[in-house]
Design a protein around this motif. Structure first.
Motif, short mmCIF file in Angstrom:
data_model
loop_
_atom_site.label_atom_id
_atom_site.label_comp_id
_atom_site.label_asym_id
_atom_site.label_seq_id
_atom_site.Cartn_x
_atom_site.Cartn_y
_atom_site.Cartn_z
N VAL A 8 4.83 -26.76 10.14
CA VAL A 8 3.81 -26.36 11.22
C VAL A 8 2.53 -25.81 10.45
N LEU A 9 2.79 -25.02 9.55
CA LEU A 9 1.60 -24.35 8.83
C LEU A 9 0.82 -25.56 7.98
N VAL A 10 1.42 -26.25 7.36
CA VAL A 10 0.92 -27.44 6.72
C VAL A 10 0.21 -28.49 7.53
N ASP A 11 0.72 -28.75 8.66
CA ASP A 11 -0.13 -29.15 9.95
C ASP A 11 -1.51 -28.64 9.92
N VAL A 12 -1.57 -27.36 10.11
CA VAL A 12 -2.85 -26.74 10.47
C VAL A 12 -3.72 -26.59 8.99
N LEU A 13 -2.85 -26.37 8.08
CA LEU A 13 -3.94 -26.06 6.72
C LEU A 13 -4.30 -27.51 6.32
N GLU A 14 -3.71 -28.73 6.74
CA GLU A 14 -4.17 -29.88 6.32
C GLU A 14 -5.11 -30.67 7.18
N ASN A 15 -4.95 -30.06 8.51
CA ASN A 15 -5.47 -30.76 9.75
C ASN A 15 -5.10 -31.92 9.92
N ASP A 16 -3.49 -32.17 10.04
CA ASP A 16 -2.80 -33.22 10.01
C ASP A 16 -3.29 -34.02 11.69
N PRO A 17 -3.81 -35.25 11.59
CA PRO A 17 -4.25 -35.63 12.37
C PRO A 17 -3.35 -36.02 14.07
N GLU A 18 -2.05 -36.04 13.42
CA GLU A 18 -1.03 -36.14 14.55
C GLU A 18 -0.64 -34.91 15.03
N TRP A 19 -0.38 -33.99 14.23
CA TRP A 19 0.24 -32.63 14.57
C TRP A 19 -0.57 -31.41 14.50
N ALA A 20 -1.51 -31.48 14.27
CA ALA A 20 -2.74 -30.23 13.97
C ALA A 20 -2.69 -29.51 15.28
N ASP A 21 -3.30 -30.19 16.44
CA ASP A 21 -3.58 -29.87 17.68
C ASP A 21 -2.18 -29.07 18.33
N TRP A 22 -0.95 -29.87 18.21
CA TRP A 22 0.13 -29.16 18.73
C TRP A 22 0.52 -27.80 17.92
N SER A 23 0.72 -28.01 16.46
CA SER A 23 0.93 -26.78 15.66
C SER A 23 -0.03 -25.57 16.14
N ILE A 24 -1.52 -25.83 16.16
CA ILE A 24 -2.51 -24.81 16.37
C ILE A 24 -2.11 -24.03 17.77
N GLY A 25 -2.01 -25.06 18.75
CA GLY A 25 -1.56 -24.71 20.17
C GLY A 25 -0.31 -23.79 20.20
N GLN A 26 0.84 -24.16 19.43
CA GLN A 26 1.99 -23.41 19.39
C GLN A 26 1.68 -21.97 18.65
N LEU A 27 1.14 -22.08 17.68
CA LEU A 27 0.74 -20.79 16.79
C LEU A 27 0.05 -19.61 17.78
#
Length: 136
Positions: A8-27
């Motif tokens: 989840v943290l790597v999604d945010v830090l690397e702005n993952d195109p598929e998962w960043a929005d979900w991970s940021i929203g959950q955090l």
């Protein structure tokens, strides 16, 4: 207390195109209702994406995460879960990070925010998971 898994943290830090929005929203959502934390195993896994400890510590601080220790009973439980994994045909030769994280949550009553539920669900069924395919 909510343990935030490395993915989840790597999604945010690397702005993952598929998962960043979900991970940021959950955090954001989860930080409104519980304290967000990582443990030394997650810290170690996360360090792979940083060049200095100072940069990692700054990122952890900016995300509002606490670093909490893993209690000794959780370390013991992680080893026991790994033995079960090996007996069921698992091929890894060292205790996996997910076993430490799952055991920590199980012993301490923490929830885990993750995108990878497979090992947590299989070896620590009592742990509540917040994941894309599991309702919060």
């Amino acid at each position: 207390m909510l343990l935030v898994d490395t993915n989840v943290l790597v999604d945010v830090l690397e702005n993952d195109p598929e998962w960043a929005d979900w991970s940021i929203g959950q955090l954001r959502a989860q930080s409104q209702v519980q304290r967000l934390a990582i443990n030394p195993i997650i810290y170690s896994e996360l360090s792979l994406t940083f060049s200095t400890v100072e940069a990692l510590d700054k990122a952890i601080e900016n995300m509002g995460l606490s670093v909490i220790e893993v209690p000794r009973p959780a370390l013991f439980l992680a080893g026991k879960a790994f033995v079960r994994y090996r007996r069921q045909g698992g091929t890894k030769s060292n205790v996996l990070g997910d076993f430490f994280i799952g055991a920590h949550a199980a012993v301490s009553g923490h929830v885990i925010l993750t995108r990878d539920t497979r090992r947590f669900a299989a070896y620590f069924p009592s742990v509540k998971l917040i994941a894309p395919d599991i309702s919060a």
